[in-house]
Motif scaffolding. Sequence first.
Motif, PDB file in Angstrom:
ATOM      1  N   LYS A 443       0.833  -1.212   0.000  1.00 23.88           N
ATOM      2  CA  LYS A 443       0.000   0.000   0.000  1.00 23.88           C
ATOM      3  C   LYS A 443       0.863   1.256   0.000  1.00 23.88           C
ATOM      4  CE  LYS A 443      -4.304  -1.679   2.057  1.00 23.88           C
ATOM      5  NZ  LYS A 443      -5.283  -1.485   3.157  1.00 23.88           N
ATOM      6  N   GLU A 444       1.939   1.233   0.743  1.00 28.28           N
ATOM      7  CA  GLU A 444       2.844   2.377   0.734  1.00 28.28           C
ATOM      8  C   GLU A 444       3.400   2.608  -0.669  1.00 28.28           C
ATOM      9  OE1 GLU A 444       7.171   3.834   2.478  1.00 28.28           O
ATOM     10  OE2 GLU A 444       6.376   1.863   3.014  1.00 28.28           O
ATOM     11  N   ALA A 445       3.808   1.513  -1.335  1.00 34.00           N
ATOM     12  CA  ALA A 445       4.346   1.639  -2.686  1.00 34.00           C
ATOM     13  C   ALA A 445       3.290   2.170  -3.647  1.00 34.00           C
ATOM     14  CB  ALA A 445       4.871   0.285  -3.163  1.00 34.00           C
ATOM     15  N   GLU A 446       2.057   1.713  -3.524  1.00 29.88           N
ATOM     16  CA  GLU A 446       0.986   2.200  -4.391  1.00 29.88           C
ATOM     17  C   GLU A 446       0.735   3.691  -4.168  1.00 29.88           C
ATOM     18  OE1 GLU A 446      -1.734  -1.845  -4.886  1.00 29.88           O
ATOM     19  OE2 GLU A 446      -2.024  -0.547  -3.144  1.00 29.88           O
ATOM     20  N   ALA A 447       0.785   4.118  -2.899  1.00 33.26           N
ATOM     21  CA  ALA A 447       0.575   5.539  -2.612  1.00 33.26           C
ATOM     22  C   ALA A 447       1.705   6.390  -3.198  1.00 33.26           C
ATOM     23  CB  ALA A 447       0.465   5.761  -1.109  1.00 33.26           C
ATOM     24  N   LEU A 448       2.927   5.917  -3.076  1.00 35.40           N
ATOM     25  CA  LEU A 448       4.065   6.642  -3.634  1.00 35.40           C
ATOM     26  C   LEU A 448       3.963   6.734  -5.151  1.00 35.40           C
ATOM     27  CD1 LEU A 448       6.918   5.150  -1.431  1.00 35.40           C
ATOM     28  CD2 LEU A 448       6.015   7.481  -1.314  1.00 35.40           C
ATOM     29  N   GLN A 450       1.165   6.558  -6.951  1.00 32.95           N
ATOM     30  CA  GLN A 450       0.046   7.431  -7.297  1.00 32.95           C
ATOM     31  C   GLN A 450       0.422   8.897  -7.124  1.00 32.95           C
ATOM     32  OE1 GLN A 450      -3.723   6.224  -5.619  1.00 32.95           O
ATOM     33  NE2 GLN A 450      -4.501   8.311  -5.614  1.00 32.95           N
ATOM     34  N   GLY A 451       1.272   9.203  -6.156  1.00 33.56           N
ATOM     35  CA  GLY A 451       1.688  10.573  -5.931  1.00 33.56           C
ATOM     36  C   GLY A 451       2.892  10.990  -6.741  1.00 33.56           C
ATOM     37  N   GLY A 452       3.418  10.123  -7.572  1.00 36.84           N
ATOM     38  CA  GLY A 452       4.564  10.458  -8.396  1.00 36.84           C
ATOM     39  C   GLY A 452       5.850  10.638  -7.612  1.00 36.84           C
ATOM     40  N   GLN A 453       5.957  10.015  -6.454  1.00 36.19           N
ATOM     41  CA  GLN A 453       7.161  10.125  -5.629  1.00 36.19           C
ATOM     42  C   GLN A 453       8.108   8.975  -5.994  1.00 36.19           C
ATOM     43  OE1 GLN A 453       6.371  11.207  -1.395  1.00 36.19           O
ATOM     44  NE2 GLN A 453       4.208  11.021  -1.970  1.00 36.19           N
ATOM     45  N   PHE A 454       8.691   9.107  -7.167  1.00 37.43           N
ATOM     46  CA  PHE A 454       9.442   7.977  -7.720  1.00 37.43           C
ATOM     47  C   PHE A 454      10.757   7.722  -6.983  1.00 37.43           C
ATOM     48  CE2 PHE A 454       6.976   9.583 -11.463  1.00 37.43           C
ATOM     49  CZ  PHE A 454       6.077   8.535 -11.474  1.00 37.43           C
ATOM     50  N   GLU A 455      11.369   8.747  -6.462  1.00 38.46           N
ATOM     51  CA  GLU A 455      12.618   8.525  -5.727  1.00 38.46           C
ATOM     52  C   GLU A 455      12.356   7.701  -4.471  1.00 38.46           C
ATOM     53  OE1 GLU A 455      16.294  11.063  -3.671  1.00 38.46           O
ATOM     54  OE2 GLU A 455      14.721  12.097  -4.801  1.00 38.46           O
ATOM     55  N   ALA A 456      11.319   8.101  -3.699  1.00 36.30           N
ATOM     56  CA  ALA A 456      10.969   7.336  -2.501  1.00 36.30           C
ATOM     57  C   ALA A 456      10.491   5.941  -2.872  1.00 36.30           C
ATOM     58  CB  ALA A 456       9.885   8.073  -1.710  1.00 36.30           C
ATOM     59  N   LEU A 457       9.770   5.822  -3.974  1.00 30.06           N
ATOM     60  CA  LEU A 457       9.297   4.508  -4.408  1.00 30.06           C
ATOM     61  C   LEU A 457      10.471   3.613  -4.784  1.00 30.06           C
ATOM     62  CD1 LEU A 457       7.075   2.540  -5.168  1.00 30.06           C
ATOM     63  CD2 LEU A 457       6.857   3.706  -7.376  1.00 30.06           C
ATOM     64  N   GLY A 458      11.467   4.185  -5.436  1.00 31.18           N
ATOM     65  CA  GLY A 458      12.642   3.380  -5.779  1.00 31.18           C
ATOM     66  C   GLY A 458      13.341   2.839  -4.539  1.00 31.18           C
ATOM     67  N   LEU A 459      13.407   3.647  -3.491  1.00 29.70           N
ATOM     68  CA  LEU A 459      14.018   3.175  -2.248  1.00 29.70           C
ATOM     69  C   LEU A 459      13.186   2.052  -1.629  1.00 29.70           C
ATOM     70  CD1 LEU A 459      15.046   6.602  -0.660  1.00 29.70           C
ATOM     71  CD2 LEU A 459      16.539   4.907  -1.735  1.00 29.70           C
ATOM     72  N   ARG A 460      11.869   2.182  -1.709  1.00 28.70           N
ATOM     73  CA  ARG A 460      11.006   1.119  -1.170  1.00 28.70           C
ATOM     74  C   ARG A 460      11.150  -0.165  -1.962  1.00 28.70           C
ATOM     75  NH1 ARG A 460       9.840  -1.041   2.674  1.00 28.70           N
ATOM     76  NH2 ARG A 460       9.065   0.857   3.704  1.00 28.70           N
ATOM     77  N   ALA A 462      13.717  -1.097  -3.626  1.00 28.75           N
ATOM     78  CA  ALA A 462      15.071  -1.651  -3.564  1.00 28.75           C
ATOM     79  C   ALA A 462      15.115  -2.881  -2.660  1.00 28.75           C
ATOM     80  CB  ALA A 462      16.044  -0.585  -3.059  1.00 28.75           C
ATOM     81  N   GLU A 463      14.276  -2.885  -1.626  1.00 29.43           N
ATOM     82  CA  GLU A 463      14.131  -4.060  -0.761  1.00 29.43           C
ATOM     83  C   GLU A 463      12.642  -4.391  -0.690  1.00 29.43           C
ATOM     84  OE1 GLU A 463      15.933  -3.442   3.003  1.00 29.43           O
ATOM     85  OE2 GLU A 463      17.904  -2.963   2.191  1.00 29.43           O
ATOM     86  N   PRO A 464      12.102  -4.959  -1.760  1.00 30.83           N
ATOM     87  CA  PRO A 464      10.651  -5.155  -1.824  1.00 30.83           C
ATOM     88  C   PRO A 464      10.193  -6.273  -0.896  1.00 30.83           C
ATOM     89  CG  PRO A 464      11.701  -6.193  -3.697  1.00 30.83           C
ATOM     90  CD  PRO A 464      12.784  -5.466  -2.959  1.00 30.83           C
ATOM     91  N   PRO A 465       8.939  -6.227  -0.474  1.00 33.92           N
ATOM     92  CA  PRO A 465       8.388  -7.347   0.297  1.00 33.92           C
ATOM     93  C   PRO A 465       8.226  -8.567  -0.585  1.00 33.92           C
ATOM     94  CG  PRO A 465       6.664  -5.780  -0.262  1.00 33.92           C
ATOM     95  CD  PRO A 465       7.963  -5.156  -0.699  1.00 33.92           C
ATOM     96  N   ARG A 466       7.985  -9.683   0.037  1.00 32.24           N
ATOM     97  CA  ARG A 466       7.772 -10.942  -0.689  1.00 32.24           C
ATOM     98  C   ARG A 466       6.414 -11.522  -0.276  1.00 32.24           C
ATOM     99  NH1 ARG A 466      11.592  -9.035  -2.854  1.00 32.24           N
ATOM    100  NH2 ARG A 466      13.676  -9.913  -3.160  1.00 32.24           N
ATOM    101  N   PRO A 467       5.333 -10.882  -0.714  1.00 31.56           N
ATOM    102  CA  PRO A 467       4.007 -11.347  -0.274  1.00 31.56           C
ATOM    103  C   PRO A 467       3.693 -12.743  -0.789  1.00 31.56           C
ATOM    104  CG  PRO A 467       3.793  -9.687  -1.990  1.00 31.56           C
ATOM    105  CD  PRO A 467       5.242  -9.726  -1.617  1.00 31.56           C
ATOM    106  N   GLU A 468       3.082 -13.535   0.075  1.00 29.39           N
ATOM    107  CA  GLU A 468       2.681 -14.888  -0.323  1.00 29.39           C
ATOM    108  C   GLU A 468       1.299 -14.898  -0.956  1.00 29.39           C
ATOM    109  OE1 GLU A 468       2.960 -17.359   3.090  1.00 29.39           O
ATOM    110  OE2 GLU A 468       5.139 -17.110   3.322  1.00 29.39           O
ATOM    111  N   GLU A 469       0.471 -13.944  -0.636  1.00 32.10           N
ATOM    112  CA  GLU A 469      -0.869 -13.879  -1.205  1.00 32.10           C
ATOM    113  C   GLU A 469      -0.782 -13.502  -2.682  1.00 32.10           C
ATOM    114  OE1 GLU A 469      -4.994 -11.305  -0.655  1.00 32.10           O
ATOM    115  OE2 GLU A 469      -3.428 -11.238   0.896  1.00 32.10           O
ATOM    116  N   PRO A 470      -1.347 -14.287  -3.585  1.00 29.98           N
ATOM    117  CA  PRO A 470      -1.226 -14.007  -5.028  1.00 29.98           C
ATOM    118  C   PRO A 470      -1.724 -12.618  -5.412  1.00 29.98           C
ATOM    119  CG  PRO A 470      -2.062 -16.223  -4.665  1.00 29.98           C
ATOM    120  CD  PRO A 470      -2.047 -15.555  -3.338  1.00 29.98           C
TER     121      PRO A 470
END
Length: 617
Positions: A443-448, A450-460, A462-470
């Motif tokens: 959700k944080e990544a989606e908000a970033l 949607q807001g065009g905060q690509f630098e912060a999104l790139g940092l997020r 860089a170490e992405p989560p590994r969700p098990e839910e498809p």
Amino acid sequence: MMKRRKNSAYSCFLGAVAALTLGLPQSSAAATETVRAMPAVQGLEAPIWGIEPPVLYLAPRESQPFLAGRTALMAALLRAGETGPARMRVLIELAEFHFAHGMIPEALSILSEVRGPQVPPAHGLRAAALELALGLFDPLGRPLTERAANLLAPHYAKWPDQPLLLVMSDLRAGACAKAAPGLRAAFERLQRFPEVAREQALPALLECAIDDRQWQLARDIASRFEDHVTLHDSPALHFLLGKVAEAGDAPLAAFDSYALAQSGSDRWGHRARRALVDLGLRQDALSSAEAADLLALETEIWRGDAAAADTLGDLAALQEIAGDPVAAVETYGRLRQRHPGTDQAQGAQQKAQHLIGKLYEQGASGEISLSAFMALHARIAPWFRFTADYALSAERFADGFLAAGATTVAAQEFATIRDHLTAAQDLGLFAPLPGQLDRLAVKEAEALLQGGQFEALGLRLAEPPRPEEPALAARLALVSARYLDETGQRAALLSASAAEAPEQVLRLRAQARFERGEWPEAQAAYAALAARTGADLPLPDAIRYLLAAHRSGDVATAADLVGRFAALTDLPEWTEIAATLTAQVPELLPLRQDAARRRIDSAQDMLDTLSAPRSVN
């Protein structure tokens, strides 16, 4: 002046209780209630059923001043050696000496050394008896030791001091009704104990006598207050005068007494201030908001014990009644912080969560404005961040702001919730719900994004989560693909596997191929997207697919697409364009090659009109 005030207070009290004495039975029976049997005294090799604890007589010694008496006992202790019965006996005498002079904590500390197998049974009983008395008269209210509490068992019912100590134990636990039958005997036995013990016990005995309507006994107990400098004009006396006045339905007299007591800095002063608020509410002299203001002051004056926790709980209830649920939640938060692990704190958590749920539901549904929602969230969050239930409410807050387009607020809140949940897990406070941390990260990544905060999104990312839910993994893949597309990282976007990619990611990759002019690759990408969507392929995608097939020289595929996507036939002049693309023109008039080419190229213009560039359907 002081003497006249004291006499006036006593006259008031004695007159009040005298008026209530007539016709009311008194109770002078010793305590008869049986308590649960307890094990034998700790430190003895076996239960000594034939020996009673010694009778306590702890009145101050008059033969020597304190320093001289203590010096003599310390010298005797040195002569007794490091171990043995002689040393145990002197330690007990030293503890009795300190108790007689009102030094309860010191006496308890000394008795802590009278333990172990080297203590003779008689000395063990004597030490336990003294420790019980010290513990029950301790102004700090510390828990009784096991060997002391054992002496309250029925086995020692013939011990002359047990009735007093049983009553004091019941009063300490707030069980006046249980203690009431033994009040008279306890009061009479109390005179054998030091002044510090009498000063501790007399107000408690008097209050219970008042509550039990033993008015003659209350009068007798009150008469002893004048014997003690700390009691004769004390907040305790004036508070208890107020209780008598209330029992006699004299609220103005009760108010005057409570007002005299409320300046005290002890627990009686605290109780008097509480009583003034309660009296004001019962007499409709105070509104709920006014009473809440007074209790808010009291929560800062009186802290640290169960009464302070009760005051915070009552304050929160008044604030809710007064129409300020946010303030009530804050007060419940203070209660949890100041009194962790208590029953009051557990109740405060439940009540606060109920209010939080209602407040955040109002915010999420739009019943309150976004600014008001943000303001209440800022007040509540600091008190409940490290609770599992609140994390879900805070997530609703972030969801609401994301839906309203406040992407920065939403992204920051998702990240904050995740950080606190991670910290709580690391500290062993509680474990997040399954998949909760991954969901917040997505959700944080989606908000970033949607807001065009690509630098912060790139940092997020860089170490992405590994969700098990498809479904969650598909959302993350889409965010990653759109991030690569928006930041011009087409090579990275195209290098990813398409096997498990969501539909939107397939579309982004096909668009990237198309815009790069890689027609065979674009045709293959759109083929994969068409295989995923079937006949529901949106019109812009179908146009690009057809153009990619044509520009790849795959006339057969282009001809097949003309028939597969019925929506294409609704476009103006599509018959002429499709015929040119597929080289099948039986229904067309002969066209010049350059005119046909212009119509082919017009398909791209139609595409631009039908959908914005890089639009994700």
